[in-house]
Design an enzyme around this catalytic site. Structure first.
Site, short mmCIF file in Angstrom:
data_model
loop_
_atom_site.label_atom_id
_atom_site.label_comp_id
_atom_site.label_asym_id
_atom_site.label_seq_id
_atom_site.Cartn_x
_atom_site.Cartn_y
_atom_site.Cartn_z
N CYS A 130 0.84 -1.27 -0.03
CA CYS A 130 0.15 -0.13 0.03
C CYS A 130 0.96 1.41 0.10
O CYS A 130 0.45 2.22 -0.54
CB CYS A 130 -0.91 -0.01 1.25
SG CYS A 130 -0.14 -0.24 2.67
N HIS A 261 -2.39 6.79 3.66
CA HIS A 261 -0.97 7.11 3.63
C HIS A 261 -0.56 8.32 3.19
O HIS A 261 -1.24 8.60 1.91
CB HIS A 261 -0.38 5.86 3.09
CG HIS A 261 -0.48 4.61 3.83
ND1 HIS A 261 -0.70 4.35 5.25
CD2 HIS A 261 0.06 3.18 3.48
CE1 HIS A 261 -0.71 3.21 5.63
NE2 HIS A 261 -0.15 2.42 4.75
#
Length: 355
Positions: A130, A261
């Protein structure tokens, strides 16, 4: 060929749940959709495209008649079951780290290297980490035009990267420190407050509190002092972009954010490049949203990006002391594009191929 049959392995997990929402939000291109999970989840009913689907237990027979299977399960589960499914002729799209660096398994981001999905000698396609995925749509577009040579990345990673335990831990810690105006004002103050609230550090995914804090270690420590997350950023970026000698330095940090993120990216290219050119190129990309007017408070943040599919880019500027280098800030929902969405988009690629 008739519509391909799709299986989702790990349908009741954190990423699997997001995957269900993505499937429901997109056109139904599938014949049968089969939901697979552990034996303890078997029998649950989940609505997909308006119809209840009963979750079945993971087994050899669960892959009978399936054309494409998406795996949203731990590495050790994928290591065992993806080859079993592939041996039955199923194209496996795996979201774990089990096969990412296997030279016989393509590592695919549809915006960057969709062609790679067609070469799968083991019948398996890997979905990137990710953190790497957060910046790939943007970097892929820039690399194709200016040729990336060096990459320095600092990540600010949400606690959901550690799964449901990470989300629960942050929520518990915030609840414990929320009424304490003095929290974080002196050494070990937060730890003392958490201890008094009955929260044991030994029960946390992290060695120190995450509330009112940042933790400069994401992933397990490896040789040379790097973490597993940092090595994934380096190795996966090289593989996806097809640059074996790409120079990469990464520092991965865990921050008290639930979802999304963020990456501060310092990228050097082989050709002359300007911030205006970068901004214009990224604005052309269908899965990239440019938010770059910091003087008026316009820039991507995790709180804004959470729950959305695109990659968001801001703070685009030329690194004046470094030739051919651009600095930018990239944010993406780590549960969507960083995991479930990219996996599903790979499955869509394969479905088009099989049609």
């Amino acid at each position: 060929m008739s519509k391909p049959n799709l299986a989702l392995v790990g349908a009741t997990g954190a990423v699997g749940t997001v995957m269900i929402s993505i499937i429901n939000a997109r056109e139904n291109i599938w014949g049968e959709i089969r939901l697979i999970a552990s034996a303890r989840s078997a029998g649950k009913e989940i609505v997909v495209h308006g119809k209840p689907h009963t979750v079945v237990a993971l087994s050899d027979e669960a892959f009978d008649g399936i054309d494409i299977a998406m795996f949203d399960v731990p590495d050790e589960v994928s290591e065992v079951w993806a080859p079993i499914a592939a041996a039955k002729g199923v194209v496996c799209v795996d979201n774990s780290a089990a096969f990412r660096m296997n030279p016989e398994v393509p590592l695919v981001v549809p915006e960057v290297n969709p062609f790679a999905a067609k070469s799968r000698p083991l019948g398996i396609i890997a979905n990137p980490n990710c953190t790497t995925l957060t910046m790939m749509a943007a970097l892929g577009a820039l690399h194709s035009k200016w040729t990336l040579t060096e990459l320095v990345v600092s990540s600010y990673q949400a606690v959901s990267g550690a799964g449901a335990p990470g989300i629960d831990q942050l929520a518990a810690e915030i609840a414990a420190v929320g009424g304490h105006s003095e929290a974080g004002l002196k050494s070990n103050n937060v730890s003392e407050i958490l201890s008094a609230a009955g929260l044991k550090q030994s029960d946390s995914p992290w060695a120190v509190p995450i509330a009112m804090n940042v933790i400069p270690v994401a992933g397990g420590l490896k040789e040379g002092g790097h973490t597993s997350e940092e090595l994934k950023v380096r190795n996966e970026s090289r593989k996806i972009l097809g640059i074996k000698d790409l120079k990469v330095a990464a520092t991965c940090v865990r921050v008290p954010v639930q979802v999304s993120h963020s990456l501060a990216v310092h990228a050097t290219f082989a050709k002359d490049i300007t911030a205006d050119e970068v901004r214009a190129e990224l604005e052309k990309q269908p899965t990239v949203v440019v938010m770059d007017d910091p003087a008026n408070g316009v820039f991507p943040t995790p709180a804004f990006v959470a729950g959305q599919d695109p990659t968001f880019v801001g703070r685009i500027r030329q690194a004046e002391d470094f030739p051919n280098t651009i600095d930018l800030f990239v944010v993406g929902d780590n549960l969507r594009k960083g995991a479930a969405l990219n996996t599903y988009e790979i499955a869509e690629l394969v479905a088009q191929e099989l049609a």
